[in-house]
Write a protein that holds these residues in place. Structure first.
Motif, PDB file in Angstrom:
ATOM      1  N   GLN A  58       0.815  -1.210   0.000  1.00 10.10           N
ATOM      2  CA  GLN A  58       0.000   0.000   0.000  1.00 10.10           C
ATOM      3  C   GLN A  58       0.853   1.268   0.000  1.00 10.10           C
ATOM      4  O   GLN A  58       0.711   2.144   0.838  1.00 10.10           O
ATOM      5  N   ARG A  59       1.765   1.311  -0.976  1.00 11.32           N
ATOM      6  CA  ARG A  59       2.569   2.533  -1.073  1.00 11.32           C
ATOM      7  C   ARG A  59       2.922   2.850  -2.505  1.00 11.32           C
ATOM      8  O   ARG A  59       2.917   1.983  -3.380  1.00 11.32           O
ATOM      9  N   VAL A  98     -18.689  19.022  -7.131  1.00 10.34           N
ATOM     10  CA  VAL A  98     -17.807  19.213  -8.280  1.00 10.34           C
ATOM     11  C   VAL A  98     -17.031  17.923  -8.517  1.00 10.34           C
ATOM     12  O   VAL A  98     -16.758  17.170  -7.590  1.00 10.34           O
ATOM     13  N   MET A  99     -16.718  17.714  -9.774  1.00 13.49           N
ATOM     14  CA  MET A  99     -15.869  16.574 -10.128  1.00 13.49           C
ATOM     15  C   MET A  99     -14.524  17.169 -10.514  1.00 13.49           C
ATOM     16  O   MET A  99     -14.466  18.031 -11.400  1.00 13.49           O
ATOM     17  N   LEU A 100     -13.479  16.765  -9.821  1.00 12.48           N
ATOM     18  CA  LEU A 100     -12.181  17.314 -10.191  1.00 12.48           C
ATOM     19  C   LEU A 100     -11.111  16.269  -9.997  1.00 12.48           C
ATOM     20  O   LEU A 100     -11.326  15.239  -9.354  1.00 12.48           O
ATOM     21  N   LYS A 101      -9.935  16.546 -10.603  1.00 10.31           N
ATOM     22  CA  LYS A 101      -8.834  15.611 -10.467  1.00 10.31           C
ATOM     23  C   LYS A 101      -8.024  15.967  -9.238  1.00 10.31           C
ATOM     24  O   LYS A 101      -7.481  17.067  -9.140  1.00 10.31           O
ATOM     25  N   ALA A 102      -7.955  15.022  -8.302  1.00  8.46           N
ATOM     26  CA  ALA A 102      -7.217  15.270  -7.075  1.00  8.46           C
ATOM     27  C   ALA A 102      -6.025  14.332  -7.030  1.00  8.46           C
ATOM     28  O   ALA A 102      -6.014  13.285  -7.681  1.00  8.46           O
ATOM     29  N   CYS A 103      -5.040  14.731  -6.243  1.00 11.82           N
ATOM     30  CA  CYS A 103      -3.828  13.928  -6.145  1.00 11.82           C
ATOM     31  C   CYS A 103      -4.062  12.737  -5.206  1.00 11.82           C
ATOM     32  O   CYS A 103      -4.466  12.914  -4.058  1.00 11.82           O
ATOM     33  N   PHE A 104      -3.807  11.533  -5.707  1.00  9.94           N
ATOM     34  CA  PHE A 104      -3.997  10.323  -4.898  1.00  9.94           C
ATOM     35  C   PHE A 104      -2.695   9.833  -4.287  1.00  9.94           C
ATOM     36  O   PHE A 104      -2.666   8.821  -3.602  1.00  9.94           O
ATOM     37  N   SER A 105      -1.590  10.531  -4.564  1.00  6.94           N
ATOM     38  CA  SER A 105      -0.295   9.992  -4.137  1.00  6.94           C
ATOM     39  C   SER A 105       0.371  10.787  -3.023  1.00  6.94           C
ATOM     40  O   SER A 105       1.186  10.250  -2.289  1.00  6.94           O
ATOM     41  N   THR A 111      -3.044  17.175  -0.975  1.00  7.47           N
ATOM     42  CA  THR A 111      -4.183  17.008  -1.882  1.00  7.47           C
ATOM     43  C   THR A 111      -5.170  18.153  -1.691  1.00  7.47           C
ATOM     44  O   THR A 111      -5.661  18.745  -2.645  1.00  7.47           O
ATOM     45  N   VAL A 112      -5.426  18.474  -0.409  1.00  3.49           N
ATOM     46  CA  VAL A 112      -6.363  19.554  -0.114  1.00  3.49           C
ATOM     47  C   VAL A 112      -5.808  20.888  -0.608  1.00  3.49           C
ATOM     48  O   VAL A 112      -6.541  21.724  -1.149  1.00  3.49           O
ATOM     49  N   MET A 113      -4.494  21.054  -0.456  1.00  2.00           N
ATOM     50  CA  MET A 113      -3.888  22.294  -0.967  1.00  2.00           C
ATOM     51  C   MET A 113      -4.148  22.430  -2.466  1.00  2.00           C
ATOM     52  O   MET A 113      -4.488  23.510  -2.961  1.00  2.00           O
ATOM     53  N   GLY A 114      -3.987  21.308  -3.180  1.00  2.00           N
ATOM     54  CA  GLY A 114      -4.210  21.326  -4.626  1.00  2.00           C
ATOM     55  C   GLY A 114      -5.658  21.639  -4.973  1.00  2.00           C
ATOM     56  O   GLY A 114      -5.939  22.453  -5.852  1.00  2.00           O
ATOM     57  N   ILE A 115      -6.573  21.011  -4.244  1.00  2.00           N
ATOM     58  CA  ILE A 115      -7.998  21.238  -4.495  1.00  2.00           C
ATOM     59  C   ILE A 115      -8.340  22.709  -4.256  1.00  2.00           C
ATOM     60  O   ILE A 115      -9.033  23.346  -5.045  1.00  2.00           O
ATOM     61  N   CYS A 116      -7.838  23.239  -3.133  1.00  2.00           N
ATOM     62  CA  CYS A 116      -8.155  24.625  -2.786  1.00  2.00           C
ATOM     63  C   CYS A 116      -7.569  25.601  -3.802  1.00  2.00           C
ATOM     64  O   CYS A 116      -8.149  26.640  -4.081  1.00  2.00           O
ATOM     65  N   ARG A 117      -6.393  25.234  -4.329  1.00  2.38           N
ATOM     66  CA  ARG A 117      -5.804  26.091  -5.353  1.00  2.38           C
ATOM     67  C   ARG A 117      -6.711  26.122  -6.579  1.00  2.38           C
ATOM     68  O   ARG A 117      -6.959  27.163  -7.160  1.00  2.38           O
ATOM     69  N   MET A 118      -7.218  24.972  -6.927  1.00  4.52           N
ATOM     70  CA  MET A 118      -8.085  24.901  -8.096  1.00  4.52           C
ATOM     71  C   MET A 118      -9.385  25.673  -7.864  1.00  4.52           C
ATOM     72  O   MET A 118      -9.877  26.367  -8.740  1.00  4.52           O
ATOM     73  N   LEU A 119      -9.929  25.575  -6.639  1.00  6.80           N
ATOM     74  CA  LEU A 119     -11.201  26.238  -6.349  1.00  6.80           C
ATOM     75  C   LEU A 119     -11.018  27.686  -5.931  1.00  6.80           C
ATOM     76  O   LEU A 119     -11.987  28.402  -5.700  1.00  6.80           O
ATOM     77  N   CYS A 222      -1.873   9.310   1.991  1.00 10.53           N
ATOM     78  CA  CYS A 222      -2.502   9.691   0.733  1.00 10.53           C
ATOM     79  C   CYS A 222      -3.868   9.004   0.586  1.00 10.53           C
ATOM     80  O   CYS A 222      -4.231   8.120   1.360  1.00 10.53           O
ATOM     81  N   LEU A 223      -4.625   9.451  -0.403  1.00  9.21           N
ATOM     82  CA  LEU A 223      -5.967   8.925  -0.617  1.00  9.21           C
ATOM     83  C   LEU A 223      -5.953   7.424  -0.895  1.00  9.21           C
ATOM     84  O   LEU A 223      -6.793   6.674  -0.370  1.00  9.21           O
TER      85      LEU A 223
END
Lengths: 645, 425
Positions: A58-59, A98-105, A111-119, A222-223
């Motif tokens: 699981q890595r 919303v449907m968006l591409k989030a980082c799973f790794s 991941t949240v930082m990325g989502i917030c940047r997008m939004l 990670c997710l």
């Protein structure tokens, strides 16, 4: 070195395709493996986001320079080659998806930082992801498919630097459809139908509330590691109730979503408030909805608008000095008046005469009355100054009752005076005058007309509510007041009964701008005694019963479940250290003065509680000087536990 | 040019009208304010009469006050109004401008500056000046007598734009008492036996205008240690449940202040407990469980729980002020003398609209009264405190240094005329 076969499943080939087998040696680094894989698939595409996932362990194998040997990978390893960013259905605080591409790794924090940047939400450290409460699907609801706003086409690279275009991040300016998504993010949603509120899950007790907090994802993993799959549904929510540096100019989306979260917390009784407070929240929601509809969207935050603003201001100055407008200015100084026949009644006087008609004159902040219009040049029978008085409506449109109740302060106490108007039109004018006068403003005040307007729209609301059978398409002016309060009050009051209560509270907020109204809503929310508390059921060391631990931005509280009372408070600034014993899942905290507490967590993982406490300590370290860069390392140090090291 | 003329005749007509109405207004207010021995408030047009009734030393004080004002503002005018009989009310001084000739009724000494400062060049400027004048003419002024704790008194003039903070600063200058953040202007009402310290941001004229005719109310200049206690000893309010919260280091105090006043919302102390309530018209005091919230004071109705949704609203703070009381045990047979009340500032006599609550002890009273102030004023209170601290630290400069500072400010010594020796020695 001996070569051996490594088989890797390539996601892009489809779920049924057999694994791709390549010949490798143990000293081959991960980058080399990927290169071989890509060559073998013979597919032309951008592979830059792809990486290897090791299923058994699981890595992710993200260090491309590491060799297989260093990772400890042998021929039996089940490897998966797939993109690191995958689509996710994200439920927003407003209830929209919303449907968006989030980082799973990367760790969820990133991941949240990325989502917030997008939004376009600043301070992503205050938000996190939550597993949603399972909705019981009823057969009826099946045909109601929810609208999903698609953001998956946004190229990941374009989000890295938020450069603004037309007041919104550039990736929203690409198409009309994208602009629509941004509008959904940055504009408050209309009040939900009462049935929608009633249908939602409402926590009935502190224990119910504590179950919600067991659903937070772990920020340091990670997710993929937390079993989240492509296209899964997660909620994005404000997790840490310590909102740093809210600047309406830059925080349009953040402010809107924060308001939505607060509004739902109130409507679903996630946080308790008194009846008076509920009416004020209702009035603010009504007002916010009204201004949001009428005010041209202040996408704000772009320089052009600022320039326009200053240009307008200088224009105003010019106008003031301009001779042509001088006579207007003087005209403004001679205040307008209201003159009409009204009926007056003084309930406290010991006369049983009832309503009597007089000629009334409203001037500045006072009303005077005369026997008749003809005698209005002389001395009035009485003059009443309304400054500082209380104004309450008593209206029944169906019965054509338009009463203004005045409570006028005098040295001996308060004098009660009722004014009875003939019709809606008259009532709206005089009521507006009374309201302004009570605040010390005259009829000349610029808000007079808008005050009249808002009184009228409230009257309109009562009209539509009273005609209950009439369920035709409601105009935006007519909101069912049940949409503005929690279900508790749906049972207690009819919409018709709620209207005057909300109207009463509305007086004090009717003149607020959209931003000010949003801020006021948040302020009143934050001033509630239970604000910012996240609950977890715990078992204190040596105790035999479950208790509730409340985690607030500055303290921990211990709540006795039997009594429901706070029995103990510990403040973080007295905390010397805290430890987690991961084996027995117990947290131990040491406070100054040799105070030690230890507890095991019942409704949430230890890690969640640990992260809450560490997270709040992290939030308190933020300061203006360093606010630009997020100290991610410190966050993980404070919240990660042993896994982070 | 024609339209300019027309406009100015309009303007002048307007101002005539205004000054007439002004005269009417002040006459009526003069009737209201029958001067009394102890304290009084009057309209400024009545100066002549009232000044005659002043005792000599009061008159000296007042003149000193007016003079210090005029030296601030008159340095560029030649319109000397320091005639002890109050020149302000005698025939309006006529002001002449180069072109065209405009006459303005001179109503106060302060207004003279606005005219002289910039020679009006354009029509627009002139109109601006005229409008300013009109505004100035509307400014209400009161002459007040402030009592000191040693029963001496000071008399000064305040206009409606002055805040309590401004008046306190004037009083520090006049009394030379050590400037600390604890000083307040307090209003007492002998009818109700109440007292309230005005908040620094309030405009003093406003609460004083609520005093009724023939009022026995008095205005005191007092040291009130409780005034900013929520900031100097925040733990008393925010950790009130902790019995041993006596002392705390300054760092921890600062953190408490930051947590409760530093954010976008002021957090009100979560005070709760049994208070005694005097019910309308009844003589009995009933114990009830009260809770303080930002939105008001609530009580737990009979048979209900402390849960927010069950609470009944007792009072909200928008239209009322909080007052402390004295000897209510005797006056209303209260269980203790530690009572406070909430009322509209206009109410000056006993009335069912006054809400009286009684606490078990002195400390509880202190908690409630000051926590209500936090709930009512919020961030404003904190700003007042910060301003008070800044003022106190500036004025802590040795007095001699202050004098030289003052002297340097007034570059026109002609108008700097030390009035009564003791002031500036």
């Amino acid at each position: 070195m001996a070569a051996w076969d490594l088989s890797v499943k390539v996601e892009d080939l489809g779920p049924d395709a057999p694994p791709v087998t390549i010949s490798v040696a143990s000293d081959l680094h991960v980058g080399g493996v990927i290169l071989k894989l890509v060559e073998k698939t013979q597919m032309q595409r951008n592979w830059s986001d792809h990486a290897l996932w090791w299923d058994q362990k699981q890595r992710w194998l993200l260090r491309t320079a590491w060799t297989l040997e260093k990772y400890g990978i042998h021929a039996d390893a089940r490897l998966l080659f797939m993109p690191q960013h995958k689509p996710l259905k994200l439920g927003l605080p407003s209830g929209k998806t919303v449907m968006l591409k989030a980082c799973f790794s990367n760790p969820v924090f990133q991941t949240v930082m990325g989502i917030c940047r997008m939004l376009n939400i600043r301070h992503p450290e205050e938000l996190s992801l939550l597993r949603p409460v399972e909705e019981k699907k009823k057969k009826k609801d099946k045909d109601m498919t929810e609208e999903i706003y698609d953001l998956t086409e946004v190229p990941l690279s374009s989000v890295s630097r938020p450069c603004l275009y037309n007041g919104m991040p550039a990736h929203f300016a690409d198409s009309e459809q994208m602009e629509g998504v941004y509008k959904m993010l940055s504009v408050t949603q209309p009040p939900p139908a009462p049935e929608v509120i009633a249908k939602q899950y409402r926590p009935a007790s502190v224990v119910d509330k504590s179950h919600i907090h067991g659903r937070w994802l772990d920020s340091s993993r990670c997710l993929m590691q937390q079993g989240i799959q492509e296209n899964d549904r997660l909620w994005l929510r404000f997790k840490y109730y310590s909102f740093y540096d809210i600047e309406p100019k830059y925080d349009v989306v953040r402010l809107t979503q924060l308001y939505e979260q607060a509004r739902w917390a109130i409507l679903l009784e996630d946080i308790d408030c008194t009846e008076e407070e509920m009416m004020l929240f209702g009035a603010l929601q009504y007002h916010i909805n009204k201004v949001a509809l009428s005010e041209p969207q202040m996408m704000s935050s772009n320089a052009a608008l600022d320039d326009l603003e200053s240009a307008l201001q200088s224009l105003e100055v010019k106008m003031e000095g301009d001779s042509s407008s001088a006579s207007d200015l003087l005209e403004n100084m001679t205040a307008p008046e209201l003159n009409d026949y009204l009926k007056i009644f003084r309930p406290k006087r010991l006369t049983l005469k009832g309503y009597k008609q007089y000629w009334f004159k409203f001037q500045d902040t006072s009303i005077s009355y005369f026997k008749s219009k003809e005698e209005s040049i002389g001395e009035p029978i009485q003059q009443i100054n309304l400054k500082g008085c209380e104004v309450a409506p008593d209206v029944n449109v169906a019965a054509q009752k338009f009463l203004i109740r005045l409570l006028i302060p005098a040295p001996e106490g308060m004098n009660e005076v009722y004014l009875r108007c003939e019709n809606e039109q008259q009532y709206a004018q005089w009521m507006a005058g009374c309201r302004l006068a009570s605040k010390g403003k005259s009829l000349a005040d610029s808000s007079f007309q808008s005050e009249i307007q808002s009184i009228r729209s409230f009257l309109a609301m009562q009209k539509t509510n009273s005609g209950s059978s009439n369920n035709s398409a409601a105009s935006d002016e007519s909101i069912n007041t049940h949409s503005l309060v929690s279900p508790r009050y749906h049972k207690k009051y009819k919409p018709k009964q709620l209207t005057p209560r909300i109207l009463d509270a509305y007086q004090n907020v009717a003149q607020l701008s959209l931003t000010d109204a949003l801020m006021r809503f948040l302020q009143i929310w934050q001033a509630l005694p239970d604000f910012g508390l996240s609950y977890v059921v715990v078992r204190f060391k040596g105790s035999r019963k479950d208790e509730v631990l409340g985690i607030a931005p500055n303290r921990l509280i211990r709540i006795d479940l039997g009594v429901g009372d706070v029995v103990k408070t510990w403040r973080y600034n007295n905390m010397k250290q805290w430890n987690v014993n991961w084996d027995i899942k117990q947290m131990a905290i040491e406070f100054e003065g040799n105070v030690n507490i230890a507890f095991g967590c019942v409704t949430a993982d230890c890690k969640i509680v640990h992260e809450f406490i560490g997270g709040y300590i992290f939030m308190s370290t933020r300061s203006r000087e360093k606010s630009d860069t997020l100290n991610e390392e410190l966050f993980h140090k404070l919240t990660g536990g042993h896994e982070a090291l | 040019m024609d339209d300019i003329d027309a406009m100015f005749s309009d303007l002048l007509g307007e101002m005539d009208h205004l000054s007439q109405s002004l005269a009417e207004a002040t006459v009526s207010s003069g009737e209201d304010a029958a001067p009394q021995e102890s304290s009084f408030s009057i309209g400024f047009n009545n100066l002549n009469e009232s000044l005659n009734e002043l005792e000599d030393h009061d008159l000296d004080d007042l003149m000193a006050d007016l003079e210090s004002k005029s030296t601030d503002q008159q340095s560029s005018t030649h319109n000397d109004t320091r005639n002890p009989t109050g020149n302000e009310t005698s025939p309006p001084a006529v002001y002449q401008e180069s072109e065209p000739v405009v006459t303005f009724p001179m109503i106060t000494t302060q207004s003279s500056r606005a005219v002289k400062m910039n020679e009006p060049q354009t029509k627009a400027d002139k109109i601006k000046v005229a409008l300013e004048k009109l505004k100035e003419a509307k400014v209400r002024k009161l002459i007040i007598k402030v009592l000191m704790s040693d029963n001496s008194s000071k008399t000064l003039m305040v206009d409606e734009r002055q805040t309590v903070r401004d008046v306190l600063d004037t009083l520090f200058e006049k009394t030379h008492c050590e400037n600390s953040i604890e000083w307040s202007l307090c209003e007492t009402n002998p009818d109700l036996q109440t007292e309230r310290a005005f908040e620094d941001h309030e405009c003093l004229v406003e609460p004083l205008s609520a005093w009724s005719r023939l009022s026995e109310n008095k205005l005191y200049f007092l040291s009130t240690p409780q005034k900013y206690m929520m900031f100097t000893e925040p733990q008393i309010f925010y950790m009130w449940k902790k019995k041993s919260s006596g002392d705390m280091n300054s760092q921890a105090k600062e953190l408490l202040i930051k947590e409760h006043f530093g954010g976008s919302t002021t957090i009100v102390p979560n005070l709760e407990g049994v208070l005694y309530l005097k019910e309308d018209g009844k003589k009995v005091w009933k114990p009830r469980y009260f809770m303080l919230r930002a939105s008001g004071i609530y009580y737990v109705p009979k048979g209900k729980t402390k849960s927010s949704t069950d609470l009944a609203c007792f009072v909200r703070f928008e239209k009322v002020n909080v007052y402390t009381t004295s000897s209510y045990k005797q006056k209303y047979r209260a269980p203790t003398d530690f009572c406070f009340l909430l009322k509209h500032p206009c109410i000056q006599k006993e009335s069912p609209y006054i809400k009286i609550l009684c606490c078990e002890d002195k400390h509880t009273l202190l908690l409630w009264v000051n926590s209500i102030r936090i709930a009512k004023y919020g961030a404003v209170l904190y700003k007042n405190y910060q301003a008070a601290v800044t003022r106190a630290s500036i004025l802590q400069i040795p007095y001699s240094a202050l004098i030289s500072l003052k002297l340097n400010h007034h570059l026109t010594p002609d108008f700097f005329n030390p009035p009564s020796g003791q002031e500036y020695l």
